[in-house]
Write a protein that holds these residues in place. Structure first.
Motif, PDB file in Angstrom:
ATOM      1  N   PHE A 160       0.878  -1.270   0.070  1.00 22.33           N
ATOM      2  CA  PHE A 160       0.022  -0.057   0.040  1.00 22.33           C
ATOM      3  C   PHE A 160       0.723   1.177  -0.088  1.00 22.33           C
ATOM      4  O   PHE A 160       1.725   1.472   0.917  1.00 22.33           O
ATOM      5  CB  PHE A 160      -0.891  -0.009   1.406  1.00 22.33           C
ATOM      6  CG  PHE A 160      -2.050  -0.957   1.238  1.00 22.33           C
ATOM      7  CD1 PHE A 160      -2.276  -1.714   0.079  1.00 22.33           C
ATOM      8  CD2 PHE A 160      -2.642  -1.181   2.336  1.00 22.33           C
ATOM      9  CE1 PHE A 160      -3.258  -2.724   0.107  1.00 22.33           C
ATOM     10  CE2 PHE A 160      -3.721  -2.192   2.350  1.00 22.33           C
ATOM     11  CZ  PHE A 160      -3.909  -3.081   1.438  1.00 22.33           C
ATOM     12  N   GLY A 161       0.525   2.203  -0.923  1.00 23.01           N
ATOM     13  CA  GLY A 161       1.248   3.465  -0.847  1.00 23.01           C
ATOM     14  C   GLY A 161       0.319   4.320   0.166  1.00 23.01           C
ATOM     15  O   GLY A 161      -0.993   4.262   0.525  1.00 23.01           O
ATOM     16  N   ASN A 162       1.256   5.097   1.097  1.00 27.45           N
ATOM     17  CA  ASN A 162       0.454   5.678   2.181  1.00 27.45           C
ATOM     18  C   ASN A 162       1.528   7.156   2.523  1.00 27.45           C
ATOM     19  O   ASN A 162       2.453   7.143   2.252  1.00 27.45           O
ATOM     20  CB  ASN A 162       0.365   4.749   3.426  1.00 27.45           C
ATOM     21  CG  ASN A 162       1.643   4.396   3.816  1.00 27.45           C
ATOM     22  OD1 ASN A 162       2.120   5.120   4.597  1.00 27.45           O
ATOM     23  ND2 ASN A 162       2.013   3.183   3.455  1.00 27.45           N
ATOM     24  N   SER A 163       0.571   7.895   3.153  1.00 28.22           N
ATOM     25  CA  SER A 163       1.230   9.084   3.674  1.00 28.22           C
ATOM     26  C   SER A 163       0.555   9.345   4.872  1.00 28.22           C
ATOM     27  O   SER A 163      -0.517   9.057   5.204  1.00 28.22           O
ATOM     28  CB  SER A 163       0.931  10.171   2.733  1.00 28.22           C
ATOM     29  OG  SER A 163      -0.241  10.654   2.503  1.00 28.22           O
ATOM     30  N   SER A 164       1.214  10.053   5.932  1.00 33.22           N
ATOM     31  CA  SER A 164       0.575  10.419   7.228  1.00 33.22           C
ATOM     32  C   SER A 164       1.155  11.751   7.754  1.00 33.22           C
ATOM     33  O   SER A 164       1.820  12.236   7.331  1.00 33.22           O
ATOM     34  CB  SER A 164       0.850   9.164   8.315  1.00 33.22           C
ATOM     35  OG  SER A 164       2.456   9.273   8.315  1.00 33.22           O
ATOM     36  N   ALA A 165       0.246  12.340   8.642  1.00 33.59           N
ATOM     37  CA  ALA A 165       0.667  13.474   9.393  1.00 33.59           C
ATOM     38  C   ALA A 165       0.010  13.591  10.721  1.00 33.59           C
ATOM     39  O   ALA A 165      -0.943  12.986  10.754  1.00 33.59           O
ATOM     40  CB  ALA A 165       0.045  14.633   8.414  1.00 33.59           C
ATOM     41  N   THR A 166       0.492  14.279  11.474  1.00 35.21           N
ATOM     42  CA  THR A 166       0.360  14.627  12.951  1.00 35.21           C
ATOM     43  C   THR A 166       0.142  16.139  13.027  1.00 35.21           C
ATOM     44  O   THR A 166       0.989  16.950  12.811  1.00 35.21           O
ATOM     45  CB  THR A 166       1.353  13.968  13.877  1.00 35.21           C
ATOM     46  OG1 THR A 166       1.519  12.763  13.710  1.00 35.21           O
ATOM     47  CG2 THR A 166       0.898  14.501  15.124  1.00 35.21           C
ATOM     48  N   VAL A 167      -1.034  16.419  13.545  1.00 34.84           N
ATOM     49  CA  VAL A 167      -1.478  17.717  13.675  1.00 34.84           C
ATOM     50  C   VAL A 167      -1.790  18.036  15.147  1.00 34.84           C
ATOM     51  O   VAL A 167      -2.459  17.434  15.606  1.00 34.84           O
ATOM     52  CB  VAL A 167      -2.704  18.179  12.792  1.00 34.84           C
ATOM     53  CG1 VAL A 167      -3.003  19.671  12.807  1.00 34.84           C
ATOM     54  CG2 VAL A 167      -2.814  17.714  11.450  1.00 34.84           C
ATOM     55  N   SER A 168      -1.163  18.965  15.640  1.00 33.09           N
ATOM     56  CA  SER A 168      -1.346  19.511  17.082  1.00 33.09           C
ATOM     57  C   SER A 168      -1.932  20.915  17.022  1.00 33.09           C
ATOM     58  O   SER A 168      -1.725  21.780  16.371  1.00 33.09           O
ATOM     59  CB  SER A 168       0.269  19.598  17.848  1.00 33.09           C
ATOM     60  OG  SER A 168       0.861  18.646  17.748  1.00 33.09           O
ATOM     61  N   ILE A 169      -3.070  20.826  17.839  1.00 33.46           N
ATOM     62  CA  ILE A 169      -3.826  21.899  18.121  1.00 33.46           C
ATOM     63  C   ILE A 169      -4.038  22.503  19.527  1.00 33.46           C
ATOM     64  O   ILE A 169      -4.439  21.731  20.194  1.00 33.46           O
ATOM     65  CB  ILE A 169      -5.291  21.566  17.557  1.00 33.46           C
ATOM     66  CG1 ILE A 169      -5.157  21.182  15.854  1.00 33.46           C
ATOM     67  CG2 ILE A 169      -6.148  23.049  17.397  1.00 33.46           C
ATOM     68  CD1 ILE A 169      -6.295  20.964  15.298  1.00 33.46           C
ATOM     69  N   SER A 170      -3.554  23.698  19.864  1.00 33.08           N
ATOM     70  CA  SER A 170      -3.694  24.261  21.149  1.00 33.08           C
ATOM     71  C   SER A 170      -5.126  24.928  21.200  1.00 33.08           C
ATOM     72  O   SER A 170      -5.677  25.405  20.488  1.00 33.08           O
ATOM     73  CB  SER A 170      -2.646  25.405  21.486  1.00 33.08           C
ATOM     74  OG  SER A 170      -1.518  24.756  21.089  1.00 33.08           O
ATOM     75  N   GLU A 171      -5.692  24.602  22.547  1.00 29.12           N
ATOM     76  CA  GLU A 171      -6.938  25.443  22.930  1.00 29.12           C
ATOM     77  C   GLU A 171      -6.664  26.803  23.073  1.00 29.12           C
ATOM     78  O   GLU A 171      -5.776  27.442  23.318  1.00 29.12           O
ATOM     79  CB  GLU A 171      -7.269  24.733  24.356  1.00 29.12           C
ATOM     80  CG  GLU A 171      -7.756  23.161  24.474  1.00 29.12           C
ATOM     81  CD  GLU A 171      -8.246  22.867  25.515  1.00 29.12           C
ATOM     82  OE1 GLU A 171      -9.570  23.040  25.931  1.00 29.12           O
ATOM     83  OE2 GLU A 171      -7.576  22.250  26.492  1.00 29.12           O
ATOM     84  N   ARG A 172      -7.962  27.477  22.764  1.00 28.69           N
ATOM     85  CA  ARG A 172      -7.683  28.922  22.794  1.00 28.69           C
ATOM     86  C   ARG A 172      -8.976  29.368  23.398  1.00 28.69           C
ATOM     87  O   ARG A 172     -10.013  30.141  22.920  1.00 28.69           O
ATOM     88  CB  ARG A 172      -7.774  29.357  21.486  1.00 28.69           C
ATOM     89  CG  ARG A 172      -6.360  29.036  20.780  1.00 28.69           C
ATOM     90  CD  ARG A 172      -6.317  29.810  19.418  1.00 28.69           C
ATOM     91  NE  ARG A 172      -7.422  29.548  18.311  1.00 28.69           N
ATOM     92  CZ  ARG A 172      -7.309  30.043  17.129  1.00 28.69           C
ATOM     93  NH1 ARG A 172      -6.562  31.137  16.735  1.00 28.69           N
ATOM     94  NH2 ARG A 172      -8.240  29.770  16.466  1.00 28.69           N
ATOM     95  N   GLY A 173      -9.449  29.129  24.783  1.00 33.46           N
ATOM     96  CA  GLY A 173     -10.420  29.402  25.557  1.00 33.46           C
ATOM     97  C   GLY A 173     -11.785  28.521  25.430  1.00 33.46           C
ATOM     98  O   GLY A 173     -12.606  29.147  26.095  1.00 33.46           O
ATOM     99  N   VAL A 174     -11.723  27.661  24.687  1.00 34.30           N
ATOM    100  CA  VAL A 174     -12.881  26.737  24.663  1.00 34.30           C
ATOM    101  C   VAL A 174     -12.673  25.234  24.918  1.00 34.30           C
ATOM    102  O   VAL A 174     -11.427  24.847  25.092  1.00 34.30           O
ATOM    103  CB  VAL A 174     -13.493  26.779  23.343  1.00 34.30           C
ATOM    104  CG1 VAL A 174     -13.675  28.121  22.860  1.00 34.30           C
ATOM    105  CG2 VAL A 174     -12.570  26.097  22.250  1.00 34.30           C
TER     106      VAL A 174
END
Length: 254
Positions: A160-174
């Motif tokens: 299988f051809g594949n790609s991946s990513a990791t995304v970090s998201i900080s909270e902003r008051g919610v």
């Protein structure tokens, strides 16, 4: 005077009528044909519920047949405890596509501008989204950071051809991912269902749209711990994460 012809031939309305006769071979053929027709009808009646059951079982396994080669096909693949979320997708030929994702400012219904894109060829894919709360390794405590791990696999290739990513998201008051007071997940999401869906190949396909919810504490125990709470959607754009697929040139048109 009665003529000789009249005496020999009876009147027209009294002449004996000839019955339509079948030969033995004709009767055998007709009986065989009728029997075959009845057999086919009965078999179709028996196969119809079996085919419906097979389709239901394929849906439960996240497997599908191509019903319309011009349409995008998508189905959610079952996973243990529904984590991670997995989606099997068929992208029809005739154009290229892009897989996009976005953190922050996730709209309620609209499709944002293309961002963080990956070009996809037509074919069959398996997309994965896994949401986590970042945990400090030293303290073991969760921090106000949401982690999304995404993966695209082309199941037409071996391996299988594949790609991946990791995304970090900080909270902003919610409240996001896990509410600090309740300890529960505090977001809602949009995604394909467990039944096969067919979509227009010229329109975007939303695979995962997660949006932070507003949490309201309704009651606490004597020790201060929350024992009841409610959650409601936040109008407009809010914290979240979104992944979708759309035609590569969709936004190129004036």
């Amino acid at each position: 005077m009665t003529s000789l012809a009249d005496a020999v031939s009876p009147p027209d309305d009294k002449r004996p009528r000839r019955l339509f006769r079948f030969s033995l071979l004709t009767m055998v053929l007709l009986t065989t044909i009728i029997g075959l027709v009845i057999t086919v009808v009965l078999q179709q009646a028996k196969l119809a519920p079996m085919e419906a059951e097979n389709k239901r079982m394929r849906n439960e396994l996240g497997i599908f047949k191509i019903e319309d080669p011009e349409k995008i096909h998508v189905i959610r693949v079952p996973t243990e405890d529904n984590a991670p979320r997995k989606y099997r997708v068929y992208l029809p030929p005739g154009r290229k596509y892009v897989r996009c994702y976005r953190g922050y400012d996730i709209p309620e219904q609209e499709i944002p501008e293309q961002t963080n894109i990956e070009v996809l060829e037509p074919g069959n894919y398996l997309f994965t989204v896994k949401a986590e709360r970042f945990v400090n390794k030293e303290t073991g405590e969760p921090e106000p950071i949401a982690i999304f791990r995404i993966r695209s696999e082309s199941t037409d290739q071996e391996p299988f051809g594949n790609s991946s990513a990791t995304v970090s998201i900080s909270e902003r008051g919610v409240d996001w991912i896990v509410n600090e007071e309740t300890g529960n997940m505090a977001y809602s999401w949009q995604e394909p269902g467990r039944d096969l869906e067919l979509h227009d190949a010229t329109e975007p396909l939303v695979l995962y749209r997660a949006r932070a919810n507003k949490v309201k504490v309704l009651g606490r125990r004597a020790d201060g711990h929350v024992n009841s709470w409610s959650s409601e959607m936040i109008p407009g754009e809010t914290e979240g994460f979104m992944m979708w697929v759309e035609p590569e040139q969709r936004r190129a048109q004036p």
